[in-house]
Motif scaffolding. Sequence first.
Motif, PDB file in Angstrom:
ATOM      1  N   GLU A  28       0.835  -1.205   0.000  1.00 58.62           N
ATOM      2  CA  GLU A  28       0.000   0.000   0.000  1.00 58.62           C
ATOM      3  C   GLU A  28       0.868   1.253   0.000  1.00 58.62           C
ATOM      4  O   GLU A  28       0.474   2.277  -0.566  1.00 58.62           O
ATOM      5  N   LEU A  30       3.805   1.458  -1.560  1.00 64.31           N
ATOM      6  CA  LEU A  30       4.210   1.603  -2.963  1.00 64.31           C
ATOM      7  C   LEU A  30       3.026   2.050  -3.815  1.00 64.31           C
ATOM      8  O   LEU A  30       3.183   2.801  -4.773  1.00 64.31           O
ATOM      9  N   ASP A  31       1.837   1.572  -3.444  1.00 60.47           N
ATOM     10  CA  ASP A  31       0.628   1.910  -4.178  1.00 60.47           C
ATOM     11  C   ASP A  31       0.386   3.416  -4.148  1.00 60.47           C
ATOM     12  O   ASP A  31      -0.090   3.992  -5.124  1.00 60.47           O
ATOM     13  N   LEU A  33       2.448   5.585  -4.392  1.00 63.09           N
ATOM     14  CA  LEU A  33       3.336   6.255  -5.348  1.00 63.09           C
ATOM     15  C   LEU A  33       2.839   6.143  -6.783  1.00 63.09           C
ATOM     16  O   LEU A  33       3.280   6.875  -7.650  1.00 63.09           O
ATOM     17  N   TYR A  37      -2.841   7.492  -6.847  1.00 66.42           N
ATOM     18  CA  TYR A  37      -2.652   8.354  -5.667  1.00 66.42           C
ATOM     19  C   TYR A  37      -1.507   9.345  -5.884  1.00 66.42           C
ATOM     20  O   TYR A  37      -1.637  10.512  -5.564  1.00 66.42           O
ATOM     21  N   PRO A 120      -4.556  -3.722   5.844  1.00 67.71           N
ATOM     22  CA  PRO A 120      -3.617  -2.604   5.834  1.00 67.71           C
ATOM     23  C   PRO A 120      -4.361  -1.280   5.723  1.00 67.71           C
ATOM     24  O   PRO A 120      -5.500  -1.270   5.260  1.00 67.71           O
ATOM     25  N   LYS A 122      -5.560   2.033   3.943  1.00 68.40           N
ATOM     26  CA  LYS A 122      -5.678   2.340   2.511  1.00 68.40           C
ATOM     27  C   LYS A 122      -4.686   3.456   2.171  1.00 68.40           C
ATOM     28  O   LYS A 122      -4.298   4.231   3.055  1.00 68.40           O
ATOM     29  N   PRO A 123      -4.291   3.577   0.909  1.00 70.80           N
ATOM     30  CA  PRO A 123      -3.371   4.665   0.538  1.00 70.80           C
ATOM     31  C   PRO A 123      -3.909   6.032   0.935  1.00 70.80           C
ATOM     32  O   PRO A 123      -3.141   6.917   1.322  1.00 70.80           O
TER      33      PRO A 123
ATOM     34  N   TRP B 128       6.067  -0.274 -14.566  1.00 74.26           N
ATOM     35  CA  TRP B 128       5.652  -0.389 -13.159  1.00 74.26           C
ATOM     36  C   TRP B 128       4.387   0.427 -12.933  1.00 74.26           C
ATOM     37  O   TRP B 128       3.390  -0.053 -12.386  1.00 74.26           O
ATOM     38  N   MET B 129       4.412   1.690 -13.377  1.00 74.05           N
ATOM     39  CA  MET B 129       3.268   2.571 -13.149  1.00 74.05           C
ATOM     40  C   MET B 129       2.021   2.066 -13.868  1.00 74.05           C
ATOM     41  O   MET B 129       0.936   2.040 -13.311  1.00 74.05           O
ATOM     42  N   TRP B 132       0.627  -1.175 -12.100  1.00 72.11           N
ATOM     43  CA  TRP B 132      -0.031  -0.917 -10.818  1.00 72.11           C
ATOM     44  C   TRP B 132      -1.276  -0.071 -10.991  1.00 72.11           C
ATOM     45  O   TRP B 132      -2.197  -0.137 -10.197  1.00 72.11           O
ATOM     46  N   ARG B 135      -3.963  -2.413 -11.957  1.00 69.94           N
ATOM     47  CA  ARG B 135      -4.265  -3.346 -10.883  1.00 69.94           C
ATOM     48  C   ARG B 135      -5.329  -2.756  -9.950  1.00 69.94           C
ATOM     49  O   ARG B 135      -6.046  -3.495  -9.287  1.00 69.94           O
ATOM     50  N   GLU B 136      -5.438  -1.428  -9.927  1.00 76.80           N
ATOM     51  CA  GLU B 136      -6.378  -0.777  -9.014  1.00 76.80           C
ATOM     52  C   GLU B 136      -7.838  -1.207  -9.224  1.00 76.80           C
ATOM     53  O   GLU B 136      -8.527  -1.477  -8.243  1.00 76.80           O
ATOM     54  N   ASN B 148     -12.702  -5.004   1.709  1.00 79.33           N
ATOM     55  CA  ASN B 148     -11.323  -4.601   1.971  1.00 79.33           C
ATOM     56  C   ASN B 148     -10.491  -4.811   0.719  1.00 79.33           C
ATOM     57  O   ASN B 148     -10.760  -5.715  -0.064  1.00 79.33           O
ATOM     58  N   ARG B 149      -9.489  -3.961   0.538  1.00 75.02           N
ATOM     59  CA  ARG B 149      -8.636  -4.078  -0.653  1.00 75.02           C
ATOM     60  C   ARG B 149      -7.718  -5.285  -0.566  1.00 75.02           C
ATOM     61  O   ARG B 149      -7.412  -5.922  -1.569  1.00 75.02           O
ATOM     62  N   GLN B 150      -7.198  -5.538   0.621  1.00 72.66           N
ATOM     63  CA  GLN B 150      -6.372  -6.723   0.851  1.00 72.66           C
ATOM     64  C   GLN B 150      -6.975  -7.419   2.066  1.00 72.66           C
ATOM     65  O   GLN B 150      -7.830  -6.869   2.716  1.00 72.66           O
ATOM     66  N   ASN B 151      -6.458  -8.590   2.409  1.00 71.10           N
ATOM     67  CA  ASN B 151      -6.990  -9.319   3.580  1.00 71.10           C
ATOM     68  C   ASN B 151      -8.516  -9.436   3.530  1.00 71.10           C
ATOM     69  O   ASN B 151      -9.229  -8.749   4.245  1.00 71.10           O
TER      70      ASN B 151
END
Lengths: 140, 401
Positions: A28, A30-31, A33, A37, A120, A122-123, B128-129, B132, B135-136, B148-151
Amino acid sequence: MSLKLKVLTKSLWVYHAGCSACNNCDIEILDALTPRYDVERFGIVVVGSIRHADVLLVTGVPNYKTKEELKGLYSQAPQPCLVIAIGNCACGRAMFKDSYNSPCAVDEIIPVDCYILGCPPKPEAIIAGVVKLIQKVGKK
Amino acid sequence: MSHKIVIPLGPHHPLQEEPAFFELSVEGEKVTDIDITVGYVHRGIEKLSESKHFDQVPFLVERICGICSSSHPYAFVLAVEDMLGGEKNIVPERALYIRTIIEELQRIHSHLLWLGLAGHFLGYDTLWMWAWRYREPVLDCFEMITGNRQNYAIFKVGGVRHNIRDEDIPIIKKTIGDLTKVVDMFCGAITDDPVIKARLKGVGVLTKQEAIEWCVVGPTARASGINIDVRRDDPYGIYDQINWNVIVKEEGSVFAKIQVRILELYESINIICQCLEKMPEGEINTEIKDIPIGEGIGRIEAPRGECLHYVRSDGTNRPIRHKIRAPSYMNVPSNKTTVVGETICDAAIILAAVDPCYSCTDRTIVLDRITDKKVLNGWDLIELSRKKTKELRRNFKSILK
C-alpha cells in the motif's frame, strides 16, 4: 519552528523499513506512489538509503532479528528524523502480541511520531496520516 | 587476475519491499556463489494458530502474506474440510464459485504486481506505473465484494462469508473485460520489445532437470517445461467444470517466466468470465458444528505455486498441529543455480523472477553456540590484569610478614 523542520516538511523523502510485515502495508505504501494516488506530486519520494531520508516508515511487528536492524537504521538516520508506524502490527502488535518471536512494539524501540491504523491502511489513510504529521510538525 | 569480492545485498534494500539478506560472491562481473539469509519476517504463525479456534485461524493465516492473502485461508479451510469429508460434499455450489472467483482475481492482482516490480528492476518504470494503475480496478472489485482491498476475510470452514450481489456482477464483468485489452497491451509491450528480449532471453535459465532437482513449483516450474498445476491435478473449487489451459513454456529463462505469467492472466480472466456466467443461486454457507478427530491436507495453486496446509485435530475446537508450506520455500533456493554464472547486473531480476515472498517462507532456527570458546574484549583484559596485581599484592604481604 526551527528552520530545519520547516525545510524538512517541504518535501519529505521517505525510507521504508519492513520489520516482518506481511507485505500488505508495504504494497500500500508503494501503491501510494503509483498513478491513482501519486504522492510524488507533493514531493514525497521513496529513497534507497536511510542516510538520505527525512522520514522512516516502519511496517510490521519487529522480531528478534529485525529489532536490532531497526535500532541500527534509526541511529544512522540524519536528525531530525520523523518516524511513522504504518498498520496495526507496527502500532500495537495486533494479533502477533502472543507470538514467541515478537519481543516488543515499534514504539518501545524508537520514538514514533505518527500512527496510521488499518490492516492494511488504505493509501488514502496513509496520505491523510502524512498530512496530519506535517501539520503537527508545523505547529511546533 | 580477478579478485573475489563479496557483495552484501540487504536486509533492508530498495529492491524488494521485504527484508532478506543476500551475499553475492563475484569474480569480476560474474557471480560465483550466492548465500541467502532469511528469518527477518518470522512471526511464529504455526504456533499461534494452535491457540486460536478453527473460525479464527483463517484471519491469522491470511496475514502470512499480503499478496496471496486468499490462498492461505483457502488452503487451511480445504484441510479442515478434508477432515469433514471433502470440500465438494459440504460446501454449497455457489460458495465454490465465489471461492474460485476470489482466487482468480487474486492471481490477476498478484501477477500484475509482479510484472510492475519486474519492470521497475529492469529500469522500465513506466511499466511499473502502468501495471499498478491497471491493478487498481481489480482491488476495487475486491473492496466491492469483501469490503477490503487486501486481507479479504471471506473464507470460513463450510463456505464463504460474503455473497457476490447481483448488481455487482456487471461491474466485475466490465472490469475484467477492460483488463483483457490491458493484458493485450502488456503482451505487446513486453514480449515484442526488442530490448526486453535481448535483456532477458537466455538469462537465468533453469533447465527442466534442474527444476526437478530443486523441486520448484508454480509458474517457475511451468516456465521450465514441467507441466504441473494443482488446479488441474487435484481440483478444488470448480476448476474441474471449467475450460482452461495450463500454460507451459520450455525455455526456463526469466523471459519465459514473464511469458507464463502474462498468458496466465488471460486464463484467469477466462475462468472468472465462465464462473460469472455459470454461477447458480443458493446458499453460501453450511453450519459446521464439530470438527472430528483426524488430520487433513489442503493443497492450492497460489499465484506463486503449490501451497500446502496440514491440520491435525483432537476433537477440540483448536488445531493441535498446523503445518504450512508456502511456494516460495521451494522456489527461492533455486536461485542458487540460476544466478551463478550470470553477470551482477542481471542478479536483481533473476532473484526477483521466482516472485519470492519471504513472509510466507520464513523459518526460524535456534543455534546452540559452542560455549567453551570465550571472546575477551578490552575490558576483560583489564580485569585480568587487575586480578593479577591483586594476587601479587596479597602474596607480597604474606612474603613481607
